[in-house]
Motif scaffolding. Structure first.
Motif, PDB file in Angstrom:
ATOM      1  N   LEU A  72       2.277   6.541  -6.940  1.00  0.00           N
ATOM      2  CA  LEU A  72       1.318   7.507  -7.482  1.00  0.00           C
ATOM      3  C   LEU A  72       1.789   8.942  -7.252  1.00  0.00           C
ATOM      4  CD1 LEU A  72      -2.155   5.986  -6.544  1.00  0.00           C
ATOM      5  CD2 LEU A  72      -1.082   6.091  -8.798  1.00  0.00           C
ATOM      6  N   TRP A  73       2.338   9.197  -6.079  1.00  0.00           N
ATOM      7  CA  TRP A  73       2.834  10.534  -5.765  1.00  0.00           C
ATOM      8  C   TRP A  73       3.965  10.927  -6.721  1.00  0.00           C
ATOM      9  CZ3 TRP A  73       7.559  12.185  -3.413  1.00  0.00           C
ATOM     10  CH2 TRP A  73       7.578  13.541  -3.077  1.00  0.00           C
ATOM     11  N   VAL A  74       4.918  10.027  -6.930  1.00  0.00           N
ATOM     12  CA  VAL A  74       6.040  10.307  -7.827  1.00  0.00           C
ATOM     13  C   VAL A  74       5.543  10.489  -9.260  1.00  0.00           C
ATOM     14  CG1 VAL A  74       8.134   9.310  -8.844  1.00  0.00           C
ATOM     15  CG2 VAL A  74       7.766   9.200  -6.375  1.00  0.00           C
ATOM     16  N   LEU A  75       4.621   9.642  -9.701  1.00  0.00           N
ATOM     17  CA  LEU A  75       4.062   9.770 -11.049  1.00  0.00           C
ATOM     18  C   LEU A  75       3.365  11.123 -11.205  1.00  0.00           C
ATOM     19  CD1 LEU A  75       3.454   8.487 -13.805  1.00  0.00           C
ATOM     20  CD2 LEU A  75       1.353   7.565 -12.785  1.00  0.00           C
ATOM     21  N   GLY A  76       2.584  11.526 -10.210  1.00  0.00           N
ATOM     22  CA  GLY A  76       1.912  12.821 -10.258  1.00  0.00           C
ATOM     23  C   GLY A  76       2.896  13.972 -10.341  1.00  0.00           C
ATOM     24  N   ARG A  77       3.946  13.921  -9.533  1.00  0.00           N
ATOM     25  CA  ARG A  77       4.975  14.978  -9.568  1.00  0.00           C
ATOM     26  C   ARG A  77       5.661  15.029 -10.939  1.00  0.00           C
ATOM     27  NH1 ARG A  77       6.167  18.783  -5.954  1.00  0.00           N
ATOM     28  NH2 ARG A  77       8.348  18.410  -6.389  1.00  0.00           N
ATOM     29  N   PHE A  78       5.930  13.846 -11.502  1.00  0.00           N
ATOM     30  CA  PHE A  78       6.576  13.789 -12.810  1.00  0.00           C
ATOM     31  C   PHE A  78       5.661  14.371 -13.886  1.00  0.00           C
ATOM     32  CE2 PHE A  78       7.479  11.637 -16.825  1.00  0.00           C
ATOM     33  CZ  PHE A  78       8.809  11.963 -16.988  1.00  0.00           C
ATOM     34  N   LEU A  79       4.399  13.969 -13.893  1.00  0.00           N
ATOM     35  CA  LEU A  79       3.471  14.431 -14.923  1.00  0.00           C
ATOM     36  C   LEU A  79       3.162  15.924 -14.805  1.00  0.00           C
ATOM     37  CD1 LEU A  79       1.023  11.399 -15.147  1.00  0.00           C
ATOM     38  CD2 LEU A  79       2.880  12.028 -16.722  1.00  0.00           C
ATOM     39  N   ARG A  80       3.261  16.476 -13.607  1.00  0.00           N
ATOM     40  CA  ARG A  80       3.042  17.921 -13.442  1.00  0.00           C
ATOM     41  C   ARG A  80       4.205  18.735 -13.986  1.00  0.00           C
ATOM     42  NH1 ARG A  80       1.285  19.883  -7.862  1.00  0.00           N
ATOM     43  NH2 ARG A  80       0.849  21.715  -9.113  1.00  0.00           N
ATOM     44  N   GLY A  81       5.393  18.149 -14.052  1.00  0.00           N
ATOM     45  CA  GLY A  81       6.565  18.892 -14.492  1.00  0.00           C
ATOM     46  C   GLY A  81       7.039  18.555 -15.896  1.00  0.00           C
ATOM     47  N   TRP A  82       6.548  17.440 -16.462  1.00  0.00           N
ATOM     48  CA  TRP A  82       7.038  16.987 -17.761  1.00  0.00           C
ATOM     49  C   TRP A  82       5.862  16.526 -18.621  1.00  0.00           C
ATOM     50  CZ3 TRP A  82      12.311  17.023 -18.846  1.00  0.00           C
ATOM     51  CH2 TRP A  82      13.144  17.292 -17.754  1.00  0.00           C
ATOM     52  N   ILE A 115       0.838  -1.208   0.000  1.00  0.00           N
ATOM     53  CA  ILE A 115       0.000   0.000   0.000  1.00  0.00           C
ATOM     54  C   ILE A 115       0.869   1.253   0.000  1.00  0.00           C
ATOM     55  CG2 ILE A 115      -1.637   1.340   1.374  1.00  0.00           C
ATOM     56  CD1 ILE A 115      -2.896  -1.377   2.184  1.00  0.00           C
ATOM     57  N   ILE A 116       1.863   1.296   0.883  1.00  0.00           N
ATOM     58  CA  ILE A 116       2.747   2.461   0.946  1.00  0.00           C
ATOM     59  C   ILE A 116       3.513   2.622  -0.362  1.00  0.00           C
ATOM     60  CG2 ILE A 116       4.821   3.385   2.070  1.00  0.00           C
ATOM     61  CD1 ILE A 116       2.210   3.791   3.637  1.00  0.00           C
ATOM     62  N   SER A 117       3.986   1.536  -0.945  1.00  0.00           N
ATOM     63  CA  SER A 117       4.719   1.617  -2.212  1.00  0.00           C
ATOM     64  C   SER A 117       3.812   2.114  -3.335  1.00  0.00           C
ATOM     65  CB  SER A 117       5.287   0.246  -2.583  1.00  0.00           C
ATOM     66  OG  SER A 117       6.235  -0.162  -1.639  1.00  0.00           O
ATOM     67  N   PHE A 118       2.560   1.664  -3.364  1.00  0.00           N
ATOM     68  CA  PHE A 118       1.612   2.093  -4.387  1.00  0.00           C
ATOM     69  C   PHE A 118       1.330   3.588  -4.258  1.00  0.00           C
ATOM     70  CE2 PHE A 118      -2.776   2.701  -5.914  1.00  0.00           C
ATOM     71  CZ  PHE A 118      -2.605   2.319  -7.231  1.00  0.00           C
ATOM     72  N   VAL A 119       1.069   4.050  -3.030  1.00  0.00           N
ATOM     73  CA  VAL A 119       0.790   5.463  -2.795  1.00  0.00           C
ATOM     74  C   VAL A 119       2.015   6.315  -3.170  1.00  0.00           C
ATOM     75  CG1 VAL A 119       0.322   7.184  -1.000  1.00  0.00           C
ATOM     76  CG2 VAL A 119      -0.983   5.055  -1.060  1.00  0.00           C
ATOM     77  N   ALA A 120       3.202   5.873  -2.784  1.00  0.00           N
ATOM     78  CA  ALA A 120       4.423   6.612  -3.125  1.00  0.00           C
ATOM     79  C   ALA A 120       4.635   6.640  -4.637  1.00  0.00           C
ATOM     80  CB  ALA A 120       5.632   5.985  -2.429  1.00  0.00           C
TER      81      ALA A 120
END
Length: 159
Positions: A133-143, A126-131
């Motif tokens: 998603l967070w990293v993917l969101g940060r990446f998609l917001r900047g690139w 669960i923690i790995s999945f949430v993390a």
């Protein structure tokens, strides 16, 4: 060759390398000098020959006095009795990895053990999945993906 073609070729080569290395790793034979020891499958098929050898077994605790674990190598259910101080705190339902000496085809004298409560693995996923998603969101917001060149480009500050 166009930049897009070179990128596609590089991706294809890397995927092929990953697949090849995965197949090669699957062909390796356990060797104690490499830190890989016989496990439940090897013990189930040739336990008498391994008595006295160092082994590593993983399984679910099904009894605590004495500690008995159940493993399922290749769909075959096998039980091992674990002895020694490292497994004294085991509880029913916990996952345990035990490293020690095979005393008989179904008994392991444990030198080291890793106890894992049943909730710990779910927590990890669960923690790995949430993390992720967070990293993917940060990446998609900047690139963003530039389709014609198959490359990622930074988003402008105006978007």
């Amino acid at each position: 060759m166009t930049p897009r073609g070179r990128r596609l070729l590089a991706v294809a080569l890397l995927v092929g390398l990953l697949a090849g290395l995965s197949v090669w790793h699957g062909t390796l034979v356990p060797h104690a000098a490499d830190g890989r020891y016989p496990g439940p499958e090897a013990i189930a098929t040739g336990g008498d020959a391994l008595v006295g050898d160092t082994v590593t077994v993983w399984g679910t605790v099904v009894a605590t006095d004495p500690v008995i674990i159940e493993a399922e190598p290749r769909g075959q259910r096998v039980r091992f009795t674990l002895t020694g101080e490292p497994v004294a705190d085991a509880s029913i339902g916990a996952e345990i990895g035990a490293h020690g000496t095979l005393q008989s085809p179904d008994t392991v004298a444990v030198d080291r053990a890793l106890l894992q409560a049943s909730w710990e693995l779910r927590y990890l996923y669960i923690i790995s999945f949430v993390a992720g998603l967070w990293v993917l969101g940060r990446f998609l917001r900047g690139w963003y993906l530039d389709g014609p060149t198959l490359s990622f480009r930074p988003r402008s500050q105006d978007d």
